[in-house]
Scaffold this motif. Structure first.
Motif, short mmCIF file in Angstrom:
data_model
loop_
_atom_site.label_atom_id
_atom_site.label_comp_id
_atom_site.label_asym_id
_atom_site.label_seq_id
_atom_site.Cartn_x
_atom_site.Cartn_y
_atom_site.Cartn_z
N ALA A 1 1.12 -0.86 -0.01
CA ALA A 1 -0.04 0.12 0.32
C ALA A 1 0.90 1.28 -0.15
CB ALA A 1 -1.01 0.12 1.25
N TYR A 2 1.88 1.30 0.54
CA TYR A 2 2.79 2.21 0.83
C TYR A 2 3.35 2.56 -0.47
CZ TYR A 2 6.70 5.15 2.14
OH TYR A 2 8.06 6.20 2.36
N CYS A 3 3.93 1.48 -1.15
CA CYS A 3 4.61 1.46 -2.39
C CYS A 3 3.88 2.15 -3.54
CB CYS A 3 5.15 0.41 -2.85
SG CYS A 3 6.40 -0.17 -1.85
N VAL A 4 2.55 1.66 -3.56
CA VAL A 4 1.44 1.95 -4.58
C VAL A 4 0.93 3.56 -4.30
CG1 VAL A 4 -0.69 1.58 -5.61
CG2 VAL A 4 0.83 -0.33 -5.22
N GLY A 5 0.70 3.71 -3.03
CA GLY A 5 0.38 5.23 -2.52
C GLY A 5 1.37 6.19 -2.93
N LYS A 6 2.67 5.90 -2.85
CA LYS A 6 3.77 6.84 -3.29
C LYS A 6 3.72 7.11 -4.75
CE LYS A 6 6.15 8.15 0.38
NZ LYS A 6 6.49 9.70 0.72
N LEU A 7 3.49 5.75 -5.40
CA LEU A 7 3.64 6.08 -6.88
C LEU A 7 2.26 6.84 -7.49
CD1 LEU A 7 4.94 2.58 -7.63
CD2 LEU A 7 6.26 4.83 -7.73
N ILE A 8 1.09 6.33 -7.11
CA ILE A 8 -0.11 6.80 -7.84
C ILE A 8 -1.06 7.36 -6.92
CG2 ILE A 8 0.36 5.51 -9.85
CD1 ILE A 8 -1.77 3.51 -8.99
N GLY A 9 -0.94 7.35 -5.71
CA GLY A 9 -1.87 7.74 -4.76
C GLY A 9 -2.47 9.28 -4.96
N LYS A 10 -3.86 9.27 -5.04
CA LYS A 10 -4.20 10.94 -5.08
C LYS A 10 -5.39 11.08 -4.49
CE LYS A 10 -2.86 11.35 -10.04
NZ LYS A 10 -3.29 11.70 -11.41
N HIS A 11 -6.25 10.13 -4.06
CA HIS A 11 -7.68 10.14 -3.48
C HIS A 11 -7.21 9.82 -2.02
CE1 HIS A 11 -8.63 9.71 -7.34
NE2 HIS A 11 -9.81 10.58 -7.33
N HIS A 12 -7.50 10.73 -1.19
CA HIS A 12 -7.45 10.49 0.22
C HIS A 12 -8.49 9.59 1.03
CE1 HIS A 12 -6.18 11.63 4.56
NE2 HIS A 12 -7.30 12.05 4.78
N PHE A 13 -7.99 8.65 1.99
CA PHE A 13 -8.85 7.32 2.39
C PHE A 13 -9.51 7.96 3.58
CE2 PHE A 13 -9.58 3.64 4.71
CZ PHE A 13 -10.21 2.95 3.85
N SER A 14 -8.96 8.57 4.67
CA SER A 14 -9.47 8.72 6.05
C SER A 14 -8.84 9.87 6.78
CB SER A 14 -9.41 7.37 6.83
OG SER A 14 -9.66 7.77 8.12
N GLU A 15 -9.63 10.61 7.61
CA GLU A 15 -8.92 11.55 8.27
C GLU A 15 -8.08 11.23 9.42
OE1 GLU A 15 -11.94 14.14 10.04
OE2 GLU A 15 -12.93 14.79 8.25
N LEU A 16 -8.07 9.84 9.92
CA LEU A 16 -7.41 9.31 10.88
C LEU A 16 -5.86 9.03 10.34
CD1 LEU A 16 -9.85 6.68 12.13
CD2 LEU A 16 -8.79 8.80 13.28
N SER A 17 -5.68 9.01 9.01
CA SER A 17 -4.31 8.75 8.60
C SER A 17 -4.05 9.86 7.13
CB SER A 17 -4.13 7.45 8.17
OG SER A 17 -2.85 7.27 7.65
N PRO A 18 -3.62 10.77 7.29
CA PRO A 18 -3.47 11.65 6.15
C PRO A 18 -2.48 11.10 4.89
CG PRO A 18 -1.97 12.55 7.95
CD PRO A 18 -2.89 11.41 8.67
N LYS A 19 -1.74 10.34 5.42
CA LYS A 19 -0.98 9.64 4.17
C LYS A 19 -1.59 8.50 3.50
CE LYS A 19 3.45 10.69 6.33
NZ LYS A 19 4.53 10.19 6.81
N LYS A 20 -2.66 8.05 3.98
CA LYS A 20 -3.43 6.62 3.22
C LYS A 20 -4.33 7.22 2.06
CE LYS A 20 -3.89 3.12 6.89
NZ LYS A 20 -2.85 2.25 6.32
N THR A 21 -4.31 6.60 1.00
CA THR A 21 -4.77 6.77 -0.34
C THR A 21 -5.82 5.80 -0.74
OG1 THR A 21 -3.26 6.44 -1.78
CG2 THR A 21 -3.19 8.59 -0.85
N MET A 22 -6.96 5.94 -1.56
CA MET A 22 -7.72 4.77 -1.78
C MET A 22 -6.98 3.79 -2.86
SD MET A 22 -10.80 4.93 -0.94
CE MET A 22 -11.65 3.81 -2.12
N GLU A 23 -6.09 4.61 -3.58
CA GLU A 23 -5.04 3.69 -4.66
C GLU A 23 -3.95 2.94 -3.73
OE1 GLU A 23 -6.49 7.56 -6.47
OE2 GLU A 23 -5.57 6.93 -4.60
N GLY A 24 -3.61 3.55 -2.73
CA GLY A 24 -2.64 2.62 -1.93
C GLY A 24 -3.24 1.39 -1.36
N CYS A 25 -4.44 1.65 -0.70
CA CYS A 25 -5.26 0.57 -0.05
C CYS A 25 -5.51 -0.52 -0.93
CB CYS A 25 -6.56 0.92 0.65
SG CYS A 25 -6.38 2.37 2.07
N ILE A 26 -6.12 -0.19 -2.19
CA ILE A 26 -6.15 -1.05 -3.12
C ILE A 26 -5.13 -1.84 -3.55
CG2 ILE A 26 -7.21 -1.54 -5.58
CD1 ILE A 26 -8.97 0.99 -5.22
N GLY A 27 -3.99 -1.43 -3.85
CA GLY A 27 -2.66 -1.91 -4.16
C GLY A 27 -2.46 -2.61 -2.95
N GLY A 28 -2.64 -2.33 -1.78
CA GLY A 28 -2.00 -3.34 -0.75
C GLY A 28 -2.77 -4.51 -0.71
#
Length: 266
Positions: free
Chosen positions: A147-174
């Protein structure tokens, strides 16, 4: 900071490999200690680490792991009932110094830090558990890394207020990455007649479901820290924080892996 985090991460993984390979009694002892530390970290957040109610939670966690070691977990329900009653006795004796919220927090701590995390030990004790326990790692830390690697590469859409670094793309990639890891891993495991269907199917499904769960395990731990205005649960793991900071997703994933594997064996 990065070097410290990397080195401590390598040491942690090496230690886990050794524990997973050797199994019990080392597995129960190591994760019993980790659960106890995690319980202490929660008690410190709640403000009960040196109080009688907090000490009871430590004893409850220790007792539960003794039950695992002595194969007496069939008494788990009476154990929970007795634990809750003892907490309520302390609540009555120390009233009004303690509020009812203290009982909720302490009982939660025993279940969260003790019972949920212990499933990684229970999973290791399954038939071929030395192989199966790695699905917990793939579904938690493996998914987190992907998730971290995918989020760094293509992450654009924020996932949750609880974690500012998490993205939808990263979660799907994870989730997808964890499934691929488990699929590849399935080619190296010995023949497992315990399953009703092939591990090539079971492993990716179990791991991908667990990867979804791991996202909420991470966020749940973050939410508790936000509620109590705490940055890290501890400093015992250099560069990572406390046990709960590092094992937050494992706490959620381990039970799911265990019960999904049981369902797969029917």
């Amino acid at each position: 900071m990065f070097v410290t985090r990397l080195l401590s991460g390598i040491v942690l993984v090496a230690a886990l490999i050794a524990v997973f390979v050797f199994g019990d009694p080392y597995m129960t002892i190591v994760f019993g200690l980790l659960s106890l530390i995690a319980d202490f970290e929660l008690m410190r957040v709640f403000g009960f680490e040196k109080k009688l109610i907090g000490i009871l939670t430590y004893l409850a966690v220790i007792t539960y792991y003794v039950m695992i070691a002595t194969d007496t977990t069939s008494y788990f329900f009476p154990y929970l009932v007795i634990t809750l009653i003892l907490m309520l006795v302390i609540y009555v004796v120390q009233y009004p110094k303690l509020r009812i919220e203290a009982i909720s927090e302490c009982f939660f701590s025993v279940v969260y830090a003790g019972f949920l995390l212990s499933h990684i030990v229970i999973c290791r004790n399954l038939p071929n558990g030395a192989w199966l326990v790695w699905l917990v790692v793939f579904g938690s830390w493996g998914a987190d890394t992907c998730a971290y690697c995918v989020g760094k590469l293509i992450g654009k859409h924020h996932f949750s207020e609880l974690s500012p670094k998490k993205t939808m793309e990263g979660c799907i990639g994870g989730v997808i990455g964890a499934g691929l890891l488990a699929f590849i891993y399935a080619f190296f495991v010995p023949d497992m007649t315990w399953f009703s269907i092939s591990p090539l199917v079971v492993f990716p499904i179990v791991t991908m479901v667990s990867a979804v769960v791991s996202i909420f395990g991470d966020l749940a731990a973050s939410a508790i820290k936000r509620n109590f205005d705490v940055k890290d649960y501890g400093k015992i793991i250099p560069g990572h924080g406390g046990v709960l900071d590092r094992f937050d997703s494992v706490i959620f994933v381990a039970p799911f892996v265990y019960y999904l594997l049981l369902l797969s064996s029917i």
